[in-house]
Design a protein around this motif. Structure first.
Motif, mmCIF file in Angstrom:
data_model
loop_
_atom_site.group_PDB
_atom_site.id
_atom_site.type_symbol
_atom_site.label_atom_id
_atom_site.label_comp_id
_atom_site.label_asym_id
_atom_site.label_seq_id
_atom_site.Cartn_x
_atom_site.Cartn_y
_atom_site.Cartn_z
ATOM 1 N N GLN A 274 0.835 -1.210 0.000
ATOM 2 C CA GLN A 274 0.000 0.000 0.000
ATOM 3 C C GLN A 274 0.871 1.262 0.000
ATOM 4 O O GLN A 274 0.595 2.225 -0.723
ATOM 5 N N LEU A 275 1.952 1.249 0.790
ATOM 6 C CA LEU A 275 2.868 2.402 0.807
ATOM 7 C C LEU A 275 3.464 2.616 -0.586
ATOM 8 O O LEU A 275 3.569 3.758 -1.050
ATOM 9 N N LEU A 276 3.850 1.523 -1.230
ATOM 10 C CA LEU A 276 4.458 1.634 -2.561
ATOM 11 C C LEU A 276 3.476 2.264 -3.551
ATOM 12 O O LEU A 276 3.850 3.162 -4.317
ATOM 13 N N ARG A 277 2.237 1.811 -3.509
ATOM 14 C CA ARG A 277 1.210 2.406 -4.391
ATOM 15 C C ARG A 277 1.090 3.906 -4.118
ATOM 16 O O ARG A 277 1.050 4.717 -5.035
ATOM 17 N N GLU A 278 1.039 4.272 -2.853
ATOM 18 C CA GLU A 278 0.843 5.686 -2.507
ATOM 19 C C GLU A 278 2.078 6.523 -2.850
ATOM 20 O O GLU A 278 1.946 7.677 -3.267
ATOM 21 N N CYS A 279 3.271 5.951 -2.679
ATOM 22 C CA CYS A 279 4.503 6.689 -3.025
ATOM 23 C C CYS A 279 4.510 6.999 -4.524
ATOM 24 O O CYS A 279 4.834 8.117 -4.940
ATOM 25 N N ARG A 280 4.152 6.017 -5.325
ATOM 26 C CA ARG A 280 4.164 6.217 -6.788
ATOM 27 C C ARG A 280 3.046 7.152 -7.216
ATOM 28 O O ARG A 280 3.218 7.966 -8.122
ATOM 29 N N GLN A 281 1.902 7.044 -6.544
ATOM 30 C CA GLN A 281 0.785 7.947 -6.861
ATOM 31 C C GLN A 281 1.168 9.388 -6.518
ATOM 32 O O GLN A 281 0.867 10.316 -7.273
#
Ligand SMILES: [Fe+2]
Length: 205
Positions: free
Chosen positions: A27-34
């Motif tokens: 989830q953190l990875l998705r949010e970092c890229r977003q």
């Protein structure tokens, strides 16, 4: 041996939690890229200050308040901070350290983060969201180095505690904490896959 080792510099490294780290990191990875996609000002700031990579340090630097996922990370970090503060023997006079800044760092191939410290903070740290095997480590510098005007170099095989630079490997799911005055850097990422971390500061005053 009649030798006392004085002025230790503790650095803390541990796994964030026994369970749920994989899900949190996804989830953190998705949010970092977003965040990178949604933050043109941050991309401009990064182009000037973090060439080749993206950091939200100049724009979205209170992520623990902006996102429940990062808020969860802050909660999970707190017991680690407590352990580290006890080891440091700090007398906090009844006041808590508060997380003041929390930002993301995406380091593609060959991106480096030069030597620096974190002024106006007490404790700083990093949490690794994605750290492929062989990616750049976090490299610390002996804080006394600038005073060593006529000191011979140390042996290549000296114990870690006596080396002028010491690297702590980046591992997904790991948290690293250190005092904010301790100079550190991230050498160029040698891998084609991205190294993703969340960094943060705590202040006492
Ligand atoms: Fe740093």
């Amino acid at each position: 041996m009649p030798i006392e080792r004085l002025f230790a510099t503790p650095v803390y490294a541990a796994t964030l939690a026994r369970r749920g780290v994989g899900e949190l990191n996804a989830q953190l990875l998705r949010e970092c890229r977003q965040l990178r996609a949604d933050d043109p000002a941050g991309r401009r700031w990064s182009a000037a200050n973090y060439p080749g990579g993206y950091t939200s340090y100049g724009t979205a630097n209170k992520m623990h308040r902006a996102s429940p996922t990062f808020g969860r990370l802050e909660t999970l970090l707190r017991p680690h901070l407590g352990t580290f503060l006890r080891a440091l023997q700090f007398d906090l006079a009844g006041r808590r350290l508060e997380m003041t800044d929390c930002w993301v760092n995406l380091m593609p191939h060959r991106v480096a983060h030069g030597s620096h410290l974190h002024p106006l903070s007490t404790i700083s740290g990093t949490y690794y969201v994605q750290a492929p095997a062989g990616c750049a480590a976090l490299k610390f510098e002996d804080p006394r180095l600038e005073r060593m005007m006529a000191a011979p170099p140390r042996r290549a095989r000296a114990p870690r505690a006596q080396r002028p630079w010491v690297s702590v490997p980046a591992r997904a799911g790991q948290v690293v904490l250190f005092e904010s005055w301790l100079r550190h850097e991230v050498p160029a990422n040698p891998l084609r896959s991205e190294r993703v971390s969340v960094s943060f500061n705590y202040a006492w005053f």
